[in-house]
Scaffold this active site. Structure first.
Site, PDB file in Angstrom:
ATOM      1  N   TYR A   1     -66.505 -38.811  20.115  1.00  0.00           N
ATOM      2  CA  TYR A   1     -65.121 -38.350  19.999  1.00  0.00           C
ATOM      3  C   TYR A   1     -64.272 -39.369  19.240  1.00  0.00           C
ATOM      4  O   TYR A   1     -64.301 -40.563  19.508  1.00  0.00           O
ATOM      5  CB  TYR A   1     -64.532 -38.122  21.395  1.00  0.00           C
TER       6      TYR A   1
ATOM      7  N   HIS B   1     -50.485 -38.328  12.840  1.00  0.00           N
ATOM      8  CA  HIS B   1     -49.894 -37.210  13.578  1.00  0.00           C
ATOM      9  C   HIS B   1     -49.177 -37.659  14.850  1.00  0.00           C
ATOM     10  O   HIS B   1     -48.416 -36.883  15.449  1.00  0.00           O
ATOM     11  CB  HIS B   1     -50.972 -36.171  13.916  1.00  0.00           C
TER      12      HIS B   1
ATOM     13  N   ARG C   1     -29.333 -53.110  62.307  1.00  0.00           N
ATOM     14  CA  ARG C   1     -30.297 -53.016  63.404  1.00  0.00           C
ATOM     15  C   ARG C   1     -31.657 -52.467  62.964  1.00  0.00           C
ATOM     16  O   ARG C   1     -32.706 -52.862  63.492  1.00  0.00           O
ATOM     17  CB  ARG C   1     -29.712 -52.141  64.513  1.00  0.00           C
TER      18      ARG C   1
ATOM     19  N   ASN D   1     -51.049 -29.317  24.238  1.00  0.00           N
ATOM     20  CA  ASN D   1     -52.217 -29.612  23.414  1.00  0.00           C
ATOM     21  C   ASN D   1     -53.251 -28.486  23.466  1.00  0.00           C
ATOM     22  O   ASN D   1     -54.441 -28.709  23.677  1.00  0.00           O
ATOM     23  CB  ASN D   1     -52.815 -30.943  23.872  1.00  0.00           C
TER      24      ASN D   1
ATOM     25  N   ASN E   1     -55.825 -28.197  26.152  1.00  0.00           N
ATOM     26  CA  ASN E   1     -56.766 -29.297  26.343  1.00  0.00           C
ATOM     27  C   ASN E   1     -56.198 -30.220  27.416  1.00  0.00           C
ATOM     28  O   ASN E   1     -56.867 -30.551  28.389  1.00  0.00           O
ATOM     29  CB  ASN E   1     -56.961 -30.047  25.018  1.00  0.00           C
ATOM     30  N   GLN E   2     -54.952 -30.602  27.275  1.00  0.00           N
ATOM     31  CA  GLN E   2     -54.243 -31.347  28.313  1.00  0.00           C
ATOM     32  C   GLN E   2     -53.505 -30.324  29.189  1.00  0.00           C
ATOM     33  O   GLN E   2     -52.291 -30.158  29.107  1.00  0.00           O
ATOM     34  CB  GLN E   2     -53.265 -32.341  27.687  1.00  0.00           C
TER      35      GLN E   2
END
Length: 495
Positions: free
Chosen positions: A53, A81, A277, A405, A408-409
């Site tokens: 990747y 990009h 307190r 995305n 994908n995300q």
């Protein structure tokens, strides 16, 4: 003396803080050996037919398409990009700490990055060079892509950067700093951006600031109780042991050390308001929460946040999601809640202190001459505004996922937003703490009793040495900041 940071050991928050100034980053032989081994392995893999990747493929949702054949061209394909960030530039201290943390992740030797990339980061951190990194654009899912992309471009001489605090074209800043533009291939470029270094850095810096305020409020609470002549039963060790929460037990022990020798005046009510307190319970719960964040930050500072990872000894390229910043996202949201409640406490203590109906008969607003003078009136107004600003932004970010995305995300942690917000809030809390410290200093001037506990007397003396009494009225913005800094430094002695 220049701070030295060794990349062969996990980074600490102190290292991140030191990076605001030029530091010496040590890239030792063990780091170099493992980084070189992974890089050699990557070269062998790319000579075969395995897909990697970002090296042989497109990015994100476009992973199914082939990348550019030329490796240098692939770096452009990676970074161009990502030039979509918006908003103001991030603080230089955050950016430089982020670069150091990115170097630390790459130095673990699992990213397949070129050794010269780590050398370049070390060289940059030895100067005052700071990439102009936009605040907005990361969802913290595939790392902090857009902000880190801007940093990578600046290292190449593109975009903008700061040198000695002056913003200018990055190419000019590199030249003036005596640095060369950084050559990158596709794997190098992706390795620089595909991690949570900004999210982790902001969380770590927020944690440091929140802990400092948390310690300071423990000291100031004891000083408040001493000036008022409160009974210290609320700190009793047996009481807190029965409560059973570790944070409350430890905070109570610390506050007993600070208030050791405190003699009650006998003129206060049997039970103080909760803002006195219940402080060991409130600040103890905060301590328990901060310990969770301690653990998350420590793990993140030692982790490899990248994709894919390379394991030469096992002949493996492993694709996964180590760039997913959910741990820091949750931790930053916890920090935000802690900061808000500690701020609520400090603001209520200041309110008690300026109220003649509750402060033991001290003048309203602690004014040396009420009506002719106004004492802490403006400071209280500002403190209230600061606390409401903190509270307004406390909605958790870590579960507000918005798919992006091309799905994908499809789930994202939004840790960058959570972490940067927590850092903003912690800095505001520092000012609320300074407001309370200033109020206590003024209370001693306008008639509060002399502290009976040596720790409380020391705290008051430290603030009084830095901040004169308010008589007559004057602008107090600078005094609030000085008081905040002084009490933060003093409080370290009781940590």
């Amino acid at each position: 003396m220049t701070t030295e940071v060794d990349l062969d050991v996990p980074l600490r928050i102190a290292d991140l803080r030191a990076a605001r100034d030029p530091i010496k980053v040590v890239v030792g032989p063990q780091v170099r050996d493992r980084v070189t081994a992974a890089r050699t392995f990557l070269s062998a893999v790319l000579g075969g037919d395995r897909a990697v990747y970002g090296a042989t493929t497109g990015f994100g949702a476009l992973v199914g398409y082939a990348g550019r054949a030329d490796l240098r061209d692939q770096a452009d394909n990676t970074l161009a990009h990502l030039g979509a960030g918006q908003g103001p530039d991030l603080d230089p201290e955050v950016v430089r700490a982020t670069l150091l943390l990115r170097a630390g992740s790459l130095a673990r030797g699992a990213s397949g990055v070129s050794p010269h990339v780590i050398d370049a980061l070390a060289a940059v951190l030895a100067t005052t060079f700071v990439p102009a990194m936009p605040r907005l654009g990361s969802v913290g899912a595939s790392g902090d892509l857009i902000p880190l992309g801007a940093a990578a471009q600046a290292l190449r001489g593109r975009g903008h950067a700061y040198l000695d605090g002056v913003r200018m074209p990055a190419a000019e800043a590199l030249k003036l700093a005596g640095l060369e533009p950084l050559p990158l291939d596709g794997r190098d470029a992706l390795a620089l951006v595909n991690g949570t270094s900004l999210t982790t850095t902001a969380t770590a810096l927020a944690l440091h600031a929140a802990r400092a305020a948390h310690r300071a409020v423990q000291v100031l609470t004891c000083l408040l109780a001493d000036l008022l002549g409160s009974d210290t039963q609320f700190l009793d060790a047996r009481l807190l042991a029965a409560y059973g929460h570790p944070g409350a037990i430890d905070v109570g022990a610390r506050m007993r050390r600070i208030s050791d020798g405190l003699v009650a005046s006998g003129g206060r009510p049997l039970q103080e308001p909760y803002s006195i307190r219940c402080t060991p319970q409130l600040l103890g719960a905060a301590e328990d929460a901060l310990r969770h964040v301690d653990a998350v930050v420590a793990a993140d500072l030692a982790s490899v946040t990248d994709n894919p990872l390379f394991f030469p000894d096992d002949d493996l390229v492993v694709h996964g999601g180590n760039f997913f910043g959910q741990p820091a996202a949750f931790a930053a949201d916890v920090l935000s809640m802690v900061v808000a409640q500690v701020g609520n406490l400090a603001e209520r203590q200041l309110d008690l202190l300026v109220d003649p109906n509750r402060n033991g008969g001290l003048p309203p607003m602690l004014a040396a001459g009420p009506g002719q003078q106004h004492g802490l009136q403006g400071v209280q107004l500002a403190a209230t505004a600061l606390v409401t600003e903190i509270r307004r932004d406390t909605m958790p970010a870590s579960m507000q996922s918005v798919p992006t995305n091309l799905h994908n995300q499809d789930v994202v942690p939004l840790g960058t937003q959570a972490a940067l917000r927590a850092l903003d809030q912690a800095r505001l809390l520092h000012l609320v703490v300074g407001s309370l410290a200033l109020g206590l200093r003024q209370a001693a001037y306008v008639g509060a009793r002399t502290p009976t506990a040596s720790g409380c007397a020391g705290a008051l003396a430290a603030v009084a040495a830095a901040v004169p009494p308010v008589d007559p009225d004057r602008p107090l913005d600078g005094d609030v900041r000085r008081a905040a800094d002084v009490i933060a430094d003093f409080s370290v002695s009781f940590s």
